[in-house]
Design a protein around this motif. Structure first.
Motif, mmCIF file in Angstrom:
data_model
loop_
_atom_site.group_PDB
_atom_site.id
_atom_site.type_symbol
_atom_site.label_atom_id
_atom_site.label_comp_id
_atom_site.label_asym_id
_atom_site.label_seq_id
_atom_site.Cartn_x
_atom_site.Cartn_y
_atom_site.Cartn_z
ATOM 1 N N SER A 117 73.868 31.184 -3.927
ATOM 2 C CA SER A 117 74.163 29.922 -3.243
ATOM 3 C C SER A 117 74.179 30.091 -1.730
ATOM 4 O O SER A 117 74.001 29.131 -0.979
ATOM 5 N N LYS A 118 74.386 31.310 -1.274
ATOM 6 C CA LYS A 118 74.474 31.568 0.157
ATOM 7 C C LYS A 118 73.092 31.560 0.778
ATOM 8 O O LYS A 118 72.147 32.139 0.242
ATOM 9 N N LYS A 119 72.957 30.898 1.921
ATOM 10 C CA LYS A 119 71.665 30.858 2.603
ATOM 11 C C LYS A 119 71.282 32.245 3.088
ATOM 12 O O LYS A 119 72.059 32.929 3.743
ATOM 13 N N ARG A 120 70.076 32.665 2.723
ATOM 14 C CA ARG A 120 69.616 34.002 3.062
ATOM 15 C C ARG A 120 68.501 33.949 4.092
ATOM 16 O O ARG A 120 67.818 32.933 4.240
ATOM 17 N N ALA A 121 68.344 35.041 4.809
ATOM 18 C CA ALA A 121 67.264 35.135 5.784
ATOM 19 C C ALA A 121 65.918 35.074 5.063
ATOM 20 O O ALA A 121 65.772 35.558 3.942
ATOM 21 N N ARG A 122 64.938 34.472 5.712
ATOM 22 C CA ARG A 122 63.600 34.385 5.132
ATOM 23 C C ARG A 122 62.809 35.631 5.507
ATOM 24 O O ARG A 122 62.874 36.096 6.642
ATOM 25 N N PRO A 180 73.488 34.547 10.009
ATOM 26 C CA PRO A 180 72.497 35.493 9.472
ATOM 27 C C PRO A 180 71.436 34.820 8.611
ATOM 28 O O PRO A 180 70.271 35.244 8.598
ATOM 29 N N GLY A 181 71.808 33.746 7.910
ATOM 30 C CA GLY A 181 70.855 33.041 7.060
ATOM 31 C C GLY A 181 69.789 32.299 7.831
ATOM 32 O O GLY A 181 68.795 31.837 7.238
ATOM 33 N N ASP A 182 69.965 32.134 9.137
ATOM 34 C CA ASP A 182 68.966 31.441 9.959
ATOM 35 C C ASP A 182 67.855 32.375 10.445
ATOM 36 O O ASP A 182 66.869 31.912 11.022
ATOM 37 N N MET A 183 68.012 33.669 10.215
ATOM 38 C CA MET A 183 67.042 34.636 10.725
ATOM 39 C C MET A 183 65.761 34.651 9.889
ATOM 40 O O MET A 183 65.781 34.343 8.693
ATOM 41 N N VAL A 184 64.663 34.996 10.555
ATOM 42 C CA VAL A 184 63.357 35.113 9.896
ATOM 43 C C VAL A 184 62.818 36.518 10.157
ATOM 44 O O VAL A 184 62.657 36.921 11.311
ATOM 45 N N VAL A 185 62.574 37.261 9.089
ATOM 46 C CA VAL A 185 62.034 38.620 9.203
ATOM 47 C C VAL A 185 60.528 38.560 8.988
ATOM 48 O O VAL A 185 60.057 38.222 7.897
ATOM 49 N N VAL A 216 63.913 35.686 15.356
ATOM 50 C CA VAL A 216 62.894 36.510 14.703
ATOM 51 C C VAL A 216 63.250 37.993 14.753
ATOM 52 O O VAL A 216 63.600 38.526 15.815
ATOM 53 N N VAL A 217 63.179 38.643 13.601
ATOM 54 C CA VAL A 217 63.212 40.103 13.527
ATOM 55 C C VAL A 217 61.792 40.519 13.163
ATOM 56 O O VAL A 217 61.320 40.258 12.047
#
Length: 442
Positions: A117-122, A180-185, A216-217
């Motif tokens: 349920s927790k938003k995760r990084a893409r 952290p869930g807003d990050m894009v790898v 962005v990472v």
């Protein structure tokens, strides 16, 4: 945990000694049967690069320090919701892509746990070899990383248009409100293929992680170690200093441990351990490429199956894939001109080389002494040997091919012959031929 290295820092793992191989207990020692298609397919499947055997443990047995470095960087960036860039380099087949994937999976688990349920990084993973035009990468990342459709004619005609939109998408939102869930790898494999002209495409990609409010990472994976030397000065000038992790080529011990892990997943033995040892040593000496190791083992397995099926008495054949099958496979896979050249020689020239190998003397040898050894070998194998003048002509032919150096003195008893190739290469080449295999293994 390993935290982020200083900007531009290089995280290089120390060469660790291979794990000790314990005696393996097979579930069914008599499992292997070359006549059973399903068993043959199972053995071949474990030799495919796409088949992974590291999924049962979070930390890999081999490349543990590199994995720790990559995971530490990613976990640090994601947990703090900070942008950053990582450059992973190393020779082909050194496990870069696999370790990065494992590290990403472990980092996501550390930061976000098991909750769905927790938003995760893409995470977006792209292999750049599939791109004909490097500039197309901007539109692809915009679409896959930020759900922005890239279908307008403006995007098609001007890649910089897509880059501008990509920059806006990557820097939208305030850092103070970022989770952290807003990050894009963004993981780009084979980024060597994007380096054209002055490398502008790569510079633009690395700079995505340095923009104000960027989420962005960026992770770039490349086979070219020297690419960093070409890029770093310019990256430094534009204020971009990625963290770097370098993967050394696999050692013999690494390759052997990885091969054993795969083969031990089978119900029973298929390869003679000496054949696996030979494969790993030869590949480690030439490239350290795990893919070549698997290809050679696969070819050896097919050699074995073909020989057994073609045999007049299949039941009397060898039980497992052995040194002979592996030697033949390695000669083809490594495309070694000298090895294959020796295997293509006329039989009596091969007999001369075999005689040199049996003398176990890599220095100069009297031609008369070598002729005596050659004659004894011919008698023991029931082959009609050459007369001395024919023997000398055969040695001259080996000299002309660059395999030996023949000292052509007038005095017969002063003539000497010296090898110009390694003794081990002669043994390796001739062991792949059934006739010489039994002679050299005595």
């Amino acid at each position: 945990a390993v935290s982020r290295a200083p900007p531009g820092g290089v995280l290089v793992a120390n060469a660790a000694s291979p794990p000790r191989q314990e005696d393996h207990v097979w579930r069914n020692p008599d499992w292997w049967d070359y006549k059973d298609a399903s068993i043959c397919n199972a053995a071949k499947n474990v030799l495919h690069m796409s088949t992974s055997f590291e999924t049962t443990q979070e930390e890999p047995k081999i490349r543990n320090e590199e994995w720790t470095s990559v995971k530490g960087f990613l976990t640090d960036m994601l947990s703090k919701a900070e942008a950053g860039s990582l450059y992973v380099s190393g020779v082909p087949g050194s496990g870069k892509s696999f370790i990065v994937q494992q590290a990403i999976s472990s980092s996501l688990k550390s930061v976000f746990g098991q909750s769905s349920s927790k938003k995760r990084a893409r995470v977006v993973h792209i292999n750049c070899m599939t791109l004909r035009d490097p500039r197309r990468i901007f539109g692809i990342l915009l679409e896959k990383g930020f759900d922005r459709q890239c279908t307008s004619s403006a995007h098609e005609k001007d890649p910089r248009y897509a880059l501008n939109h990509l920059r806006k998408a990557a820097s939208s939102g305030r850092k103070s409100r970022r989770n952290p869930g807003d990050m894009v790898v963004l993981v780009l494999d084979e980024v060597d293929h994007l380096y054209q002209n002055q490398g502008d495409v790569l510079y633009d990609l690395f700079s995505l992680a340095e923009m104000k409010n960027s989420n962005v990472v960026f992770v770039g994976i490349a086979n070219s170690i020297d690419l960093t030397l070409r890029m770093l000065p310019h990256l430094h000038n534009i204020g971009v200093e990625p963290t770097m992790v370098n993967f050394r080529a696999y050692t013999h011990g690494d390759l052997f441990a990885l091969m054993q892990e795969r083969l031990h997943s089978l119900d029973g033995p298929v390869f003679d351990s000496k054949a696996v040892e030979l494969c790993c040593r030869k590949i480690a000496a030439s490239s350290g490429d795990m893919r070549q190791c698997l290809n050679a083992a696969y070819a050896a397995l097919e050699n074995y199956i073909a020989q057994r099926k073609a045999s007049e008495n299949p039941e009397a054949g060898k039980r497992f894939v052995d040194l002979q099958h592996m030697s033949l496979a390695l000669g083809k896979c490594l495309k070694m001109p000298i090895i294959n050249g020796m295997r293509a020689l006329p039989q009596h020239q091969q007999m001369i080389l075999c005689s040199i190998a049996l003398l176990k003397d890599a220095g100069e040898v009297l031609l008369t002494s070598l002729f005596t050894k050659y004659t004894d070998l011919c008698k023991s194998t029931k082959i009609c040997g050459l007369a001395f003048n024919e023997f000398e002509n055969a040695c001259t032919s080996l000299h002309d091919q660059g395999l030996v150096s023949l000292n052509k003195k007038k005095n017969l008893h002063s003539k000497t012959l010296k090898l110009k190739v390694k003794m081990g290469d002669i043994v390796f080449a001739l062991q792949g031929i059934r006739f010489f295999h039994n002679i050299l293994c005595v």
